[in-house]
Design a protein around this motif. Structure first.
Motif, PDB file in Angstrom:
ATOM      1  N   VAL A 176       0.841  -1.198   0.000  1.00 34.09           N
ATOM      2  CA  VAL A 176       0.000   0.000   0.000  1.00 34.09           C
ATOM      3  C   VAL A 176       0.877   1.249   0.000  1.00 34.09           C
ATOM      4  O   VAL A 176       0.590   2.221  -0.707  1.00 34.09           O
ATOM      5  CB  VAL A 176      -0.954   0.006   1.213  1.00 34.09           C
ATOM      6  N   PHE A 177       1.952   1.228   0.755  1.00 27.49           N
ATOM      7  CA  PHE A 177       2.888   2.360   0.805  1.00 27.49           C
ATOM      8  C   PHE A 177       3.366   2.707  -0.598  1.00 27.49           C
ATOM      9  O   PHE A 177       3.270   3.865  -1.038  1.00 27.49           O
ATOM     10  CB  PHE A 177       4.072   1.990   1.695  1.00 27.49           C
ATOM     11  N   PHE A 178       3.871   1.723  -1.316  1.00 21.38           N
ATOM     12  CA  PHE A 178       4.443   1.996  -2.638  1.00 21.38           C
ATOM     13  C   PHE A 178       3.371   2.441  -3.622  1.00 21.38           C
ATOM     14  O   PHE A 178       3.590   3.352  -4.430  1.00 21.38           O
ATOM     15  CB  PHE A 178       5.175   0.760  -3.157  1.00 21.38           C
ATOM     16  N   ALA A 179       2.206   1.814  -3.572  1.00 21.62           N
ATOM     17  CA  ALA A 179       1.146   2.182  -4.501  1.00 21.62           C
ATOM     18  C   ALA A 179       0.558   3.550  -4.174  1.00 21.62           C
ATOM     19  O   ALA A 179       0.277   4.345  -5.082  1.00 21.62           O
ATOM     20  CB  ALA A 179       0.046   1.114  -4.478  1.00 21.62           C
ATOM     21  N   ALA A 180       0.388   3.842  -2.897  1.00 26.09           N
ATOM     22  CA  ALA A 180      -0.228   5.112  -2.498  1.00 26.09           C
ATOM     23  C   ALA A 180       0.651   6.295  -2.874  1.00 26.09           C
ATOM     24  O   ALA A 180       0.143   7.332  -3.337  1.00 26.09           O
ATOM     25  CB  ALA A 180      -0.503   5.115  -1.001  1.00 26.09           C
ATOM     26  N   GLN A 181       1.964   6.179  -2.694  1.00 29.49           N
ATOM     27  CA  GLN A 181       2.822   7.314  -3.018  1.00 29.49           C
ATOM     28  C   GLN A 181       2.814   7.599  -4.516  1.00 29.49           C
ATOM     29  O   GLN A 181       2.945   8.755  -4.938  1.00 29.49           O
ATOM     30  CB  GLN A 181       4.238   7.105  -2.509  1.00 29.49           C
ATOM     31  N   ASP A 182       2.608   6.560  -5.318  1.00 31.14           N
ATOM     32  CA  ASP A 182       2.525   6.775  -6.760  1.00 31.14           C
ATOM     33  C   ASP A 182       1.233   7.507  -7.129  1.00 31.14           C
ATOM     34  O   ASP A 182       1.231   8.364  -8.019  1.00 31.14           O
ATOM     35  CB  ASP A 182       2.606   5.441  -7.496  1.00 31.14           C
ATOM     36  N   VAL A 183       0.137   7.167  -6.449  1.00 32.30           N
ATOM     37  CA  VAL A 183      -1.122   7.889  -6.684  1.00 32.30           C
ATOM     38  C   VAL A 183      -0.965   9.360  -6.325  1.00 32.30           C
ATOM     39  O   VAL A 183      -1.337  10.249  -7.098  1.00 32.30           O
ATOM     40  CB  VAL A 183      -2.270   7.256  -5.866  1.00 32.30           C
ATOM     41  N   VAL A 184      -0.391   9.618  -5.150  1.00 33.94           N
ATOM     42  CA  VAL A 184      -0.218  11.006  -4.724  1.00 33.94           C
ATOM     43  C   VAL A 184       0.736  11.740  -5.657  1.00 33.94           C
ATOM     44  O   VAL A 184       0.488  12.892  -6.043  1.00 33.94           O
ATOM     45  CB  VAL A 184       0.293  11.067  -3.264  1.00 33.94           C
ATOM     46  N   GLY A 185       1.825  11.088  -6.032  1.00 35.35           N
ATOM     47  CA  GLY A 185       2.777  11.727  -6.935  1.00 35.35           C
ATOM     48  C   GLY A 185       2.138  12.118  -8.255  1.00 35.35           C
ATOM     49  O   GLY A 185       2.400  13.204  -8.787  1.00 35.35           O
ATOM     50  N   ALA A 186       1.294  11.251  -8.795  1.00 39.94           N
ATOM     51  CA  ALA A 186       0.616  11.558 -10.060  1.00 39.94           C
ATOM     52  C   ALA A 186      -0.330  12.736  -9.888  1.00 39.94           C
ATOM     53  O   ALA A 186      -0.443  13.592 -10.787  1.00 39.94           O
ATOM     54  CB  ALA A 186      -0.147  10.334 -10.545  1.00 39.94           C
ATOM     55  N   GLU A 187      -1.016  12.801  -8.752  1.00 39.72           N
ATOM     56  CA  GLU A 187      -1.925  13.922  -8.500  1.00 39.72           C
ATOM     57  C   GLU A 187      -1.160  15.238  -8.409  1.00 39.72           C
ATOM     58  O   GLU A 187      -1.603  16.268  -8.937  1.00 39.72           O
ATOM     59  CB  GLU A 187      -2.705  13.683  -7.201  1.00 39.72           C
TER      60      GLU A 187
END
Length: 239
Positions: A176-187
């Motif tokens: 979840v850590f790795f996936a969530a930071q990618d979502v936030v980074g894209a936003e």
């Protein structure tokens, strides 16, 4: 929370304003050590900048209001930083903003928050981590930070956001850590924020932060060596 600091006093011009949670600490220390003039530092914990933490000061009308932090202590610290820079608000900020708001991925990835989505093996499925629902949940969890970057974009500020150290404490789910930071980074990128992403330079084959760039006495933060790499990247980008 790390004590905020500034390494600039008039008439030396600051190169940037640093605002964030404790992840901003090693960056500030590295900038201090390098004699790089800046203003700012950590102004709260990571959790403080995920949910709604802003009010909009629109006393001048027109919908172009400035940013005001709801928490009194954070508001006081930010006001002191802006005073050093000689501006009345973010709308008049003439230097880049370097920020860590919303990128406290270990908090977003707190294990118990995702238990309902685990499969019979106790893992959060990869298909869920790639789903629109997961993205929606992450965006909702960091809505306060996204609102902040919406406003900095509206004000035309140059903003550089620091991807967090790739350290996953026991309280957090790694996937979840790795996936969530990618979502936030894209936003953030969609809002015109420049991402300072050093993952390729500081991680091992599993994507975890190498010990050489980890603060030795905790499970979350980067160390001074990591901060130096961030500062070098900021200089490369013209700060």
């Amino acid at each position: 929370m790390t004590t905020p600091y500034s390494t600039t006093t008039p008439p030396v011009p600051a190169r940037f304003l640093l605002l964030g949670d404790s992840h901003a600490g090693c960056v500030g220390r590295a900038a201090q050590q390098a004699g790089l003039p800046f203003v700012g530092g950590p102004v709260g914990s990571g959790r403080d900048f995920l949910g709604p933490f802003l009010a909009i000061d629109d006393r001048g009308g027109g919908g172009g209001g400035d940013l005001v932090f709801r928490d009194a202590e954070t508001r006081r610290l930010v006001r002191e930083f802006l005073d050093v820079l000689g501006v009345t608000g973010f709308a008049g900020l003439g230097v880049p903003l370097v920020c860590t708001f919303g990128l406290s991925a270990h908090t977003v990835a707190t294990r118990q928050n995702w238990d309902i989505h685990r499969d019979r093996h106790g893992t959060v499925p990869e298909r869920f981590l790639r789903s629109g629902l997961f993205g929606d949940l992450v965006r909702a969890g960091v809505r306060g930070a996204l609102a902040f970057y919406d406003r900095t974009a509206a004000l035309g500020l140059r903003v550089l956001a620091l991807m967090p150290p790739q350290r996953v404490p026991g309280m957090s789910d790694p996937e979840v850590f790795f996936a969530a930071q990618d979502v936030v980074g894209a936003e953030l990128a969609a809002r015109g924020v420049e991402l300072v992403d050093l993952r390729a330079r500081v991680t091992d084959g599993a994507g975890r932060q190498r010990p050489a760039f980890c603060q030795a006495d905790d499970t979350i933060h980067g160390n001074l060596a990591f901060g130096r790499l961030v500062v070098a990247e900021l200089l490369d980008r013209g700060l």
